[in-house]
Design an enzyme around this catalytic site. Structure first.
Site, PDB file in Angstrom:
ATOM      1  N   SER A  36       0.828  -1.205   0.000  1.00  0.00           N
ATOM      2  CA  SER A  36       0.000   0.000   0.000  1.00  0.00           C
ATOM      3  C   SER A  36       0.860   1.252   0.000  1.00  0.00           C
ATOM      4  O   SER A  36       1.958   1.275   0.575  1.00  0.00           O
ATOM      5  CB  SER A  36      -0.911   0.017   1.231  1.00  0.00           C
ATOM      6  OG  SER A  36      -1.636   1.232   1.307  1.00  0.00           O
TER       7      SER A  36
ATOM      8  N   TYR B 240      -2.913  -1.218   9.757  1.00  0.00           N
ATOM      9  CA  TYR B 240      -2.865  -1.717   8.380  1.00  0.00           C
ATOM     10  C   TYR B 240      -1.520  -1.381   7.739  1.00  0.00           C
ATOM     11  O   TYR B 240      -0.860  -2.236   7.127  1.00  0.00           O
ATOM     12  CB  TYR B 240      -4.021  -1.093   7.606  1.00  0.00           C
ATOM     13  CG  TYR B 240      -4.025  -1.342   6.121  1.00  0.00           C
ATOM     14  CD1 TYR B 240      -4.555  -2.515   5.586  1.00  0.00           C
ATOM     15  CD2 TYR B 240      -3.529  -0.376   5.228  1.00  0.00           C
ATOM     16  CE1 TYR B 240      -4.578  -2.730   4.214  1.00  0.00           C
ATOM     17  CE2 TYR B 240      -3.548  -0.583   3.869  1.00  0.00           C
ATOM     18  CZ  TYR B 240      -4.078  -1.760   3.365  1.00  0.00           C
ATOM     19  OH  TYR B 240      -4.098  -1.966   2.007  1.00  0.00           O
TER      20      TYR B 240
END
Length: 250
Positions: free
Chosen positions: A145, A158
């Protein structure tokens, strides 16, 4: 005639994973895709891949449950033999995952452990157990990400796991080099239609104004890059993190 290539795509029933699976099929690559609970959606993707002239099979997998990985690979081996006439594959795309938006002060241990299990422990050990089945000269692609580079409120747990997978990817590249297996991570930014981002007009406007190209990302912006990394032309790309954001927060 070259031997047909096979990719294993986790979380391939929808969103980014579906787009990756279809992009691979368009490159002449057959696909084993996994789904957690959406069997009907997964079978629909299989049908789309078959309509493109490639073979495909869908298998159930809880990518957060390491204890189930031995059983998964036993089923995968049987499916590979039945569908493709082989027990090995060429490309592993670790895509399965969920999102979490929670401030550090409010994140629970259960939420943290969920992120840890699916985005780090699961990726690490699913990859480890894939190595005996992965052909020499193959590829591993980990979907991480853009939030490992830029920080946004509520994404700490995350982002930590995705950052660890970027590090894991470099170690895979180093240790699997003797087998000519490359490993790279692909780090998308906010992708709408990918299944994780809340798709609202306000969110789209925020992302578009923060992106150099002035628009939001769609799954098609990601799948083709994954397919490229599985091509002969990408054989010298190794141990790298490719950020796909259209130039967000430069």
């Amino acid at each position: 005639m070259s031997t047909p290539k096979i990719a294993l795509v986790t979380g391939g029933s929808r969103g980014l994973g579906k787009n990756m699976a279809l992009a691979l099929a368009k490159k002449g690559i057959s696909v084993v895709l996994t789904y957690h609970s959406q069997q009907a959606e997964a079978q629909s993707v299989v049908a789309e891949i078959e309509a493109l002239g490639q073979k495909a099979v869908a298998l159930q997998l809880n990518a957060a449950a390491v204890s189930g990985f031995a059983d998964f690979y036993a089923r995968a081996t049987a499916a590979l033999q039945a569908t493709f006439g082989t027990t090995r594959f060429d490309f592993l795309i670790n895509n399965a995952g969920t999102s979490l938006n929670s401030a550090i002060a409010e994140t629970t241990e259960a939420q943290f452990d969920e992120m840890l299990n699916i985005h780090l422990r699961g990726v690490y050990f699913l990859t480890q157990k894939a190595l005996p089945l992965l052909n020499d000269g193959g590829r591993i692609i980990n979907i991480t990400s853009a939030v490992t580079r830029t920080s946004y409120h509520g994404t700490s747990a995350y982002a930590i796991m995705k950052g660890a997978v970027d590090v894991f990817t470099r170690y895979l590249a180093l240790e699997l080099g003797p087998r000519r297996i490359t490993a790279n991570s692909v780090a998308p930014g906010a992708v709408f239609g990918g299944g994780a981002m809340p798709d609202t007009p306000e969110m789209r406007a925020f992302v578009a104004q923060a992106t150099a190209l002035g628009r939001v990302a769609e799954p098609n912006d990601i799948g083709g890059v994954v397919a490229f990394l599985c091509s002969d032309e990408a054989g010298w790309v190794n141990g790298q993190r490719l950020e796909l954001t259209g130039g967000m927060v430069l």
